[in-house]
Write a protein that holds these residues in place. Structure first.
Motif, PDB file in Angstrom:
ATOM      1  N   THR A  23      41.980  -2.964  -6.156  1.00  0.00           N
ATOM      2  CA  THR A  23      41.007  -3.715  -5.997  1.00  0.00           C
ATOM      3  C   THR A  23      39.702  -2.797  -6.724  1.00  0.00           C
ATOM      4  N   ARG A  24      40.251  -2.168  -6.526  1.00  0.00           N
ATOM      5  CA  ARG A  24      38.674  -1.369  -6.763  1.00  0.00           C
ATOM      6  C   ARG A  24      38.519  -0.875  -8.244  1.00  0.00           C
ATOM      7  N   ARG A  25      39.765  -0.970  -8.771  1.00  0.00           N
ATOM      8  CA  ARG A  25      39.889  -1.101 -10.581  1.00  0.00           C
ATOM      9  C   ARG A  25      39.661  -2.667 -10.740  1.00  0.00           C
ATOM     10  N   SER A  26      40.278  -3.261 -10.563  1.00  0.00           N
ATOM     11  CA  SER A  26      40.056  -5.090 -10.303  1.00  0.00           C
ATOM     12  C   SER A  26      37.843  -5.172 -10.159  1.00  0.00           C
ATOM     13  N   LYS A  27      37.540  -4.693  -9.334  1.00  0.00           N
ATOM     14  CA  LYS A  27      36.263  -4.843  -9.134  1.00  0.00           C
ATOM     15  C   LYS A  27      35.169  -3.949 -10.647  1.00  0.00           C
ATOM     16  N   THR A  28      35.645  -2.609 -10.702  1.00  0.00           N
ATOM     17  CA  THR A  28      34.922  -2.614 -12.174  1.00  0.00           C
ATOM     18  C   THR A  28      35.165  -3.015 -13.017  1.00  0.00           C
ATOM     19  N   LYS A  29      36.423  -3.699 -14.048  1.00  0.00           N
ATOM     20  CA  LYS A  29      36.277  -3.988 -14.585  1.00  0.00           C
ATOM     21  C   LYS A  29      34.887  -5.641 -14.310  1.00  0.00           C
ATOM     22  N   HIS A  30      35.136  -6.189 -13.730  1.00  0.00           N
ATOM     23  CA  HIS A  30      34.749  -7.163 -13.240  1.00  0.00           C
ATOM     24  C   HIS A  30      32.947  -6.823 -13.348  1.00  0.00           C
ATOM     25  N   VAL A  31      32.931  -5.586 -12.735  1.00  0.00           N
ATOM     26  CA  VAL A  31      31.380  -4.537 -13.019  1.00  0.00           C
ATOM     27  C   VAL A  31      31.249  -4.578 -14.439  1.00  0.00           C
ATOM     28  N   ILE A  32      31.457  -4.392 -15.478  1.00  0.00           N
ATOM     29  CA  ILE A  32      31.581  -3.802 -16.417  1.00  0.00           C
ATOM     30  C   ILE A  32      31.480  -5.379 -17.695  1.00  0.00           C
ATOM     31  N   LYS A  33      32.435  -6.150 -16.761  1.00  0.00           N
ATOM     32  CA  LYS A  33      32.024  -7.469 -17.715  1.00  0.00           C
ATOM     33  C   LYS A  33      31.073  -8.054 -17.479  1.00  0.00           C
ATOM     34  N   ASP A  34      30.477  -8.230 -16.814  1.00  0.00           N
ATOM     35  CA  ASP A  34      28.987  -8.638 -15.837  1.00  0.00           C
ATOM     36  C   ASP A  34      27.463  -7.954 -17.335  1.00  0.00           C
ATOM     37  N   VAL A  35      28.022  -6.826 -17.574  1.00  0.00           N
ATOM     38  CA  VAL A  35      26.569  -6.041 -17.851  1.00  0.00           C
ATOM     39  C   VAL A  35      27.292  -6.943 -19.064  1.00  0.00           C
ATOM     40  N   LEU A  36      28.324  -6.663 -19.806  1.00  0.00           N
ATOM     41  CA  LEU A  36      28.611  -7.176 -20.843  1.00  0.00           C
ATOM     42  C   LEU A  36      28.602  -8.805 -21.565  1.00  0.00           C
ATOM     43  N   LEU A  37      28.376  -9.218 -20.183  1.00  0.00           N
ATOM     44  CA  LEU A  37      27.977 -10.801 -20.794  1.00  0.00           C
ATOM     45  C   LEU A  37      25.993 -10.849 -20.762  1.00  0.00           C
ATOM     46  N   ALA A  38      25.512 -10.326 -20.272  1.00  0.00           N
ATOM     47  CA  ALA A  38      24.346 -10.246 -20.629  1.00  0.00           C
ATOM     48  C   ALA A  38      23.788  -9.369 -20.773  1.00  0.00           C
TER      49      ALA A  38
END
Length: 90
Positions: A23-38
């Motif tokens: 779950t922690r790895r998944s959350k990490t991927k999501h926040v990285i994706k948020d930065v890249l999308l912004a």
């Protein structure tokens, strides 16, 4: 399959840790994706806010042993570089 009592316990612990880390790895991927999308949308303010959030989550995961500390540092550095380039060009 484990036969000793200690090995059976170790397997149980590893399964629990694996679930937690997943779950922690998944959350990490999501926040990285948020930065890249912004960054892709050229939204400087949102990119900086999501970078701050992402760096704290990545650092915590490194501290908990979910990922290696150098890998975490590398990810944070790469994201910061992209956000900085975006803000410099704006």
């Amino acid at each position: 399959m484990a036969n000793h009592k200690s090995a059976i316990k170790r397997n149980r612990q590893n399964e629990k840790r694996n679930e937690r880390n997943k779950t922690r790895r998944s959350k990490t991927k999501h926040v990285i994706k948020d930065v890249l999308l912004a960054v892709e949308d050229k939204n400087t303010e949102e990119a900086q806010n999501s970078l701050k959030k992402a760096s704290t989550i990545i650092s915590k995961n490194a501290a908990k042993g979910v990922m290696h500390k150098r890998a975490a540092s590398r990810k944070i550095s790469g994201l910061a570089k992209k956000v900085h380039q975006l803000s410099a060009s704006a």
